[in-house]
Design an enzyme around this catalytic site. Structure first.
Site, PDB file in Angstrom:
ATOM      1  N   ARG A 234      -5.741  26.803  45.710  1.00 15.10           N
ATOM      2  CA  ARG A 234      -6.281  27.956  46.435  1.00 15.10           C
ATOM      3  C   ARG A 234      -6.482  27.533  47.893  1.00 15.10           C
ATOM      4  O   ARG A 234      -6.909  26.403  48.167  1.00 15.10           O
ATOM      5  CB  ARG A 234      -7.616  28.430  45.858  1.00 15.10           C
ATOM      6  CG  ARG A 234      -7.490  29.253  44.569  1.00 15.10           C
ATOM      7  CD  ARG A 234      -6.785  30.601  44.770  1.00 15.10           C
ATOM      8  NE  ARG A 234      -6.665  31.350  43.535  1.00 15.10           N
ATOM      9  CZ  ARG A 234      -5.598  31.345  42.732  1.00 15.10           C
ATOM     10  NH1 ARG A 234      -4.537  30.615  43.036  1.00 15.10           N
ATOM     11  NH2 ARG A 234      -5.571  32.093  41.648  1.00 15.10           N
ATOM     12  N   GLU A 263      -4.648  34.083  53.328  1.00 15.48           N
ATOM     13  CA  GLU A 263      -3.337  34.565  52.873  1.00 15.48           C
ATOM     14  C   GLU A 263      -3.314  36.043  52.502  1.00 15.48           C
ATOM     15  O   GLU A 263      -2.254  36.663  52.506  1.00 15.48           O
ATOM     16  CB  GLU A 263      -2.837  33.738  51.666  1.00 15.48           C
ATOM     17  CG  GLU A 263      -3.609  33.953  50.378  1.00 15.48           C
ATOM     18  CD  GLU A 263      -3.004  33.145  49.210  1.00 15.48           C
ATOM     19  OE1 GLU A 263      -2.749  31.947  49.387  1.00 15.48           O
ATOM     20  OE2 GLU A 263      -2.825  33.724  48.128  1.00 15.48           O
ATOM     21  N   HIS A 295       2.643  31.587  48.180  1.00 10.99           N
ATOM     22  CA  HIS A 295       2.034  31.687  46.840  1.00 10.99           C
ATOM     23  C   HIS A 295       3.100  31.977  45.776  1.00 10.99           C
ATOM     24  O   HIS A 295       3.001  32.951  45.024  1.00 10.99           O
ATOM     25  CB  HIS A 295       0.940  32.775  46.820  1.00 10.99           C
ATOM     26  CG  HIS A 295      -0.146  32.465  45.813  1.00 10.99           C
ATOM     27  ND1 HIS A 295      -1.485  32.573  46.094  1.00 10.99           N
ATOM     28  CD2 HIS A 295      -0.083  32.051  44.528  1.00 10.99           C
ATOM     29  CE1 HIS A 295      -2.190  32.248  45.017  1.00 10.99           C
ATOM     30  NE2 HIS A 295      -1.358  31.929  44.057  1.00 10.99           N
TER      31      HIS A 295
HETATM   32  P1  NAI Z   1      -7.580  24.233  34.646  1.00  6.25           P
HETATM   33  O1  NAI Z   1      -8.847  25.011  34.447  1.00  6.25           O
HETATM   34  O2  NAI Z   1      -6.756  23.874  33.458  1.00  6.25           O
HETATM   35  O3  NAI Z   1      -7.911  22.870  35.431  1.00  6.25           O
HETATM   36  C1  NAI Z   1      -8.765  22.799  36.525  1.00  6.25           C
HETATM   37  C2  NAI Z   1      -9.339  21.393  36.552  1.00  6.25           C
HETATM   38  O4  NAI Z   1     -10.137  21.283  37.735  1.00  6.25           O
HETATM   39  C3  NAI Z   1     -10.243  21.094  35.355  1.00  6.25           C
HETATM   40  O5  NAI Z   1      -9.870  19.874  34.755  1.00  6.25           O
HETATM   41  C4  NAI Z   1     -11.640  21.018  35.977  1.00  6.25           C
HETATM   42  O6  NAI Z   1     -12.498  20.102  35.320  1.00  6.25           O
HETATM   43  C5  NAI Z   1     -11.292  20.556  37.382  1.00  6.25           C
HETATM   44  N1  NAI Z   1     -12.377  20.782  38.333  1.00  6.25           N
HETATM   45  C6  NAI Z   1     -13.281  21.786  38.369  1.00  6.25           C
HETATM   46  N2  NAI Z   1     -14.140  21.583  39.378  1.00  6.25           N
HETATM   47  C7  NAI Z   1     -13.764  20.435  39.995  1.00  6.25           C
HETATM   48  C8  NAI Z   1     -14.281  19.709  41.093  1.00  6.25           C
HETATM   49  N3  NAI Z   1     -15.370  20.114  41.751  1.00  6.25           N
HETATM   50  N4  NAI Z   1     -13.631  18.576  41.452  1.00  6.25           N
HETATM   51  C9  NAI Z   1     -12.545  18.141  40.760  1.00  6.25           C
HETATM   52  N5  NAI Z   1     -12.035  18.787  39.715  1.00  6.25           N
HETATM   53  C10 NAI Z   1     -12.633  19.927  39.322  1.00  6.25           C
HETATM   54  O7  NAI Z   1      -6.750  25.065  35.717  1.00  6.25           O
HETATM   55  P2  NAI Z   1      -5.187  24.976  36.000  1.00  6.25           P
HETATM   56  O8  NAI Z   1      -4.466  25.932  35.125  1.00  6.25           O
HETATM   57  O9  NAI Z   1      -4.776  23.567  36.023  1.00  6.25           O
HETATM   58  O10 NAI Z   1      -5.133  25.609  37.477  1.00  6.25           O
HETATM   59  C11 NAI Z   1      -5.718  24.958  38.580  1.00  6.25           C
HETATM   60  C12 NAI Z   1      -5.731  25.922  39.752  1.00  6.25           C
HETATM   61  O11 NAI Z   1      -4.391  26.187  40.162  1.00  6.25           O
HETATM   62  C13 NAI Z   1      -6.280  27.323  39.425  1.00  6.25           C
HETATM   63  O12 NAI Z   1      -7.683  27.359  39.522  1.00  6.25           O
HETATM   64  C14 NAI Z   1      -5.634  28.187  40.458  1.00  6.25           C
HETATM   65  O13 NAI Z   1      -6.492  28.284  41.570  1.00  6.25           O
HETATM   66  C15 NAI Z   1      -4.376  27.424  40.859  1.00  6.25           C
HETATM   67  N6  NAI Z   1      -3.142  28.142  40.516  1.00  6.25           N
HETATM   68  C16 NAI Z   1      -2.223  28.395  41.504  1.00  6.25           C
HETATM   69  C17 NAI Z   1      -1.046  29.051  41.239  1.00  6.25           C
HETATM   70  C18 NAI Z   1      -0.010  29.307  42.285  1.00  6.25           C
HETATM   71  O14 NAI Z   1       0.933  30.091  42.054  1.00  6.25           O
HETATM   72  N7  NAI Z   1      -0.076  28.679  43.449  1.00  6.25           N
HETATM   73  C19 NAI Z   1      -0.776  29.542  39.879  1.00  6.25           C
HETATM   74  C20 NAI Z   1      -1.765  29.179  38.902  1.00  6.25           C
HETATM   75  C21 NAI Z   1      -2.908  28.519  39.215  1.00  6.25           C
END
Ligand code: NAI
Length: 329
Positions: A234, A263, A295
Site C-alpha cells: 500500500r 494513487e 496497482h
Molecule cells: P497477509 O494478511 O497474508 O499478510 C500480511 C502480513 O503482514 C502478516 O504476516 C502480518 O503478521 C504482517 N504484519 C502485520 N502488521 C505488521 C507490522 N506492523 N510489521 C510487519 N508485519 C506486519 O496479507 P497478504 O495477502 O500477504 O497481503 C499483504 C498486503 O499486500 C495487503 O495488505 C495489501 O495491502 C497488499 N496487496 C497488494 C496488491 C496489489 O495489487 N498491489 C494485491 C493484494 C494485496
C-alpha cells in the site's frame, strides 16, 4: 440480490458477467469510485462491491446505511479504506477476498526488481531505435544478495520462495513468524537489523496505524546506501516526500512501486492527455532509477478469476445467512 459495483473497469464487468450468468443476481456497474457523494447511487441495492481506492469512510457508510445497504463486498484483500467500526455501528457486514493469488503479487514484485536491476525497459526502447549501446545498462547479480522482507503473510511467503530460487539470503520482519519460512532458512530479525543488512527491501505488510510511513527519513537512515526498495503493498507504507529526498541524496538506489500514497486520483485512469497536478508523482517519474506501475500486481487472469468467484461466494453466503468466512471484524 441487487448489487452495485463501484470503480468498475471493463475487465471487472467481463469477469462478473462470466461467473454470474447462472445466478439471479442483478448487477449495476458504476465507473465512478465510491465516496460520500457517489454513495447515493446505492439506493435500491442490497450490496455494494468496492475496490482498493474507494473511500468507504464514516460519511460514505452513513449514506449506504440510510439506503439500506447490508453488505460491503470488497473485491480485494486490503481493507484500509473501509471504516470497519462505522460499518459495525450501522450493522453493515464487510467481507473481502483475503487471498486470491499471492503469487500474482509476489511475481510482480520480482518483475519490478528484475526491471530496475537489468533495465530491460530501457534496453527495449533503445534496441527498437537502433541503439545497441550497453552504456548505463549494467545490473547486479541477485545471487548472494540480501533481501529483506517486511510482512511474511501469503504474499511475503510466495515472494520469499521465488527469491530463494535466485540464491538470495532472506531476512524477514513480521509481528508473527511463519514456520514454513524458518524451515526454508529465512532468518527473522528485528526490523532495524533487516533494514541495516538488506540490499533489497520488499514490503508485504498491510497498511495500518503501526505500518503507515514505516519507510521514512529515520528508517532510510538505517539502510545501506544504494538500497533497492520495492512496494507492492500500500502506498502509504512509504512517506513519499522522504523517499524523494532519499532518491535525491542517492540513499535509495532503486525504487519500484506498484502503489502510491496519492494513487486514488491517478491510478487505473488514462491521464495521458491531462495536466497532472500531483507534483510528487511527476518528481518520482523524473528519476531514472524509479519504476512505477499502476496497482497492477494483482492483475492476472488467475487472480481475476479468484477475486470474482470469492466475491460471489461471499455474497451468496451472506444471502443464505451462512457463516461469513471472509468477514472483516
Ligand atoms: P497477509 O494478511 O497474508 O499478510 C500480511 C502480513 O503482514 C502478516 O504476516 C502480518 O503478521 C504482517 N504484519 C502485520 N502488521 C505488521 C507490522 N506492523 N510489521 C510487519 N508485519 C506486519 O496479507 P497478504 O495477502 O500477504 O497481503 C499483504 C498486503 O499486500 C495487503 O495488505 C495489501 O495491502 C497488499 N496487496 C497488494 C496488491 C496489489 O495489487 N498491489 C494485491 C493484494 C494485496
Amino acid at each position: 440480490m441487487k448489487i452495485a459495483v463501484f470503480s468498475t473497469k471493463p475487465y471487472d464487468q467481463e469477469y462478473f458477467e462470466k461467473y454470474s450468468s447462472n445466478n439471479d443476481y442483478s448487477f449495476s456497474f458504476f465507473e465512478t469510485a465510491l465516496n460520500k457523494t457517489t454513495a447515493n447511487l446505492s439506493e435500491g441495492f442490497d450490496v455494494i462491491c468496492a475496490f482498493v481506492n474507494d473511500k468507504v469512510d464514516k460519511d460514505t457508510i452513513e449514506v449506504l446505511a440510510n439506503n439500506g445497504i447490508r453488505l460491503i463486498a470488497m473485491r480485494c484483500a486490503g481493507f484500509n479504506n473501509v471504516d470497519i467500526q462505522s460499518a459495525k455501528d450501522h450493522q453493515i457486514k464487510v467481507v473481502r477476498v483475503p487471498a486470491y493469488s499471492p503469487e500474482a503479487v509476489a511475481e510482480h514484485s520480482v518483475a519490478l526488481i528484475m526491471t530496475l536491476n537489468r533495465k530491460t525497459h530501457k534496453a527495449y526502447n533503445r534496441v527498437r531505435e537502433g541503439n545497441f549501446s550497453l552504456k548505463n545498462l549494467i545490473g547486479f547479480n541477485l545471487h548472494g544478495k540480501v533481501v529483506g522482507v517486511i510482512g511474511t503473510g501469503q504474499i511475503g511467503i510466495a515472494f520469499c520462495k521465488i527469491m530463494k530460487g535466485f540464491g538470495c539470503r532472506l531476512l524477514a520482519y513480521d509481528i508473527a513468524e511463519a514456520e514454513a519460512l524458518i524451515e526454508m532458512g529465512v532468518e527473522y530479525l528485528p526490523l532495524e537489523e533487516v533494514l541495516q543488512q538488506a540490499d533489497i527491501i520488499s514490503l508485504h505488510c498491510p497498511l495500518n496505524q503501526s505500518t503507515k510511513h514505516m519507510i521514512n527519513k529515520a528508517s532510510l537512515k538505517q539502510m545501506k546506501a544504494g538500497v533497492m526498495i520495492i512496494n507492492t503493498s500500500r502506498g502509504a507504507l512509504i512517506n513519499t516526500s522522504d523517499a524523494i529526498e532519499g532518491l535525491t541524496q542517492k540513499k535509495i538506489g532503486y525504487l519500484g512501486i506498484d502503489v502510491y500514497e496519492q494513487e486514488e486520483n491517478l491510478f487505473f485512469e488514462d491521464l495521458s492527455e491531462s495536466i497532472i497536478q500531483d507534483d510528487d508523482i511527476l518528481r518520482l517519474n523524473s528519476f531514472p532509477n524509479v519504476l512505477i506501475t499502476s496497482h497492477q500486481a494483482y492483475f492476472t487472469k488467475e487472480a481475476m478469476d479468484q477475486i470474482t468467484v470469492i466475491t460471489l461466494n461471499n455474497i451468496r453466503a451472506f444471502e443464505k445467512e451462512e457463516p461469513l468466512e471472509n468477514e472483516v471484524v
